[in-house]
Design a protein around this motif. Sequence first.
Motif, PDB file in Angstrom:
ATOM      1  N   PRO A   1       0.835  -1.212   0.000  1.00 38.68           N
ATOM      2  CA  PRO A   1       0.000   0.000   0.000  1.00 38.68           C
ATOM      3  C   PRO A   1       0.865   1.256   0.000  1.00 38.68           C
TER       4      PRO A   1
ATOM      5  N   ASP B   1      -3.613   7.376  -2.708  1.00 42.40           N
ATOM      6  CA  ASP B   1      -4.228   6.074  -2.435  1.00 42.40           C
ATOM      7  C   ASP B   1      -3.575   4.933  -3.195  1.00 42.40           C
TER       8      ASP B   1
ATOM      9  N   LYS C   1      -5.413   1.964  -1.651  1.00 39.96           N
ATOM     10  CA  LYS C   1      -5.747   2.177  -0.245  1.00 39.96           C
ATOM     11  C   LYS C   1      -5.125   1.056   0.591  1.00 39.96           C
ATOM     12  N   ASP C   2      -5.708   0.740   1.741  1.00 32.95           N
ATOM     13  CA  ASP C   2      -5.071  -0.235   2.630  1.00 32.95           C
ATOM     14  C   ASP C   2      -5.373  -1.687   2.265  1.00 32.95           C
TER      15      ASP C   2
END
Length: 299
Positions: A234, A241, A269-270
């Motif tokens: 990530p 992002d 993102k994560d």
Amino acid sequence: MGKAEIFRWLLDVQPIWPVDESNGTSLAAREATTQWAKGKEAQYALNLLTGEERTKVLRFYRPSDAKLSLGSYLLKRRAISSKCKVSWPEAIISEDGNRKPCYKPLKTDGQALEFNVSHHGTLVALVGSLSKDLKLGVDIVRTNREKDHAMVMKEGFQAWANTYESVFSAREVKDIAEYVAPMHEDPQEVIRAKLRHFYTHWCLKEAYVKMTGEALLASWLKDLEFRRVQVPSPSTQEGNDWGQACKDVEIWFHGQKVNDVQLEIQAFKDDYMIATASSSVDASLSAFEELNLEKDVYH
């Protein structure tokens, strides 16, 4: 003749077509979707589809799934209309022999479009190209920490990985089960890293299979093998992002190395990862463009 160009779009449906939660959990799922469809924003979007498409969207029990289906239809029709220079009513989505969505021009001299769509969580991704000789596939995965972590803790990672032996080769199952995650003080983060490695395998395979036009029930799934799989990290940059993109995976089919397919997987993102498969290693992949509904899809 220049390289084939592949455009890539991403739409997050979470902030659009809001769900009225004022009724709490009093509505059954089917009723919740019907209620959602009556909202002004949802009605406007649904009216851009054909009657058959609207019916398919509203078959979903949960509004969250209906939103993903609606976003998928809108992206496909916008891609056909804008890239093939046809009006919105002419941007008809068809299916090929494998039931893979496609566009068949109404005119004999019309421009064709190769595309593929995936949706998961709150994201819808579309990849497309005007090249006639290209085949494309895309897949989105989102790690489910709570559900998957509980299963791993209960059964162990080896047993958990073995449940997917119908999809992966024996070597892949071994690779997934024995993956050595980066050292971390928190054991849960180690499990998370192992799960991300598994989902990287899954996402790559799904994108490849979708490129061929078949599904995960294809008889040759276990003969399609990925080696030296890299897990995209990530982003660590605030306000960005998009994380690491990895393209160096080795593809093997029936024991022979495949050199004519391009695969890329990127972190978003994560918890998300998005894989793109192209039948040409020379095709040019654009960066993903995050679309705005009002500016980029409706107009």
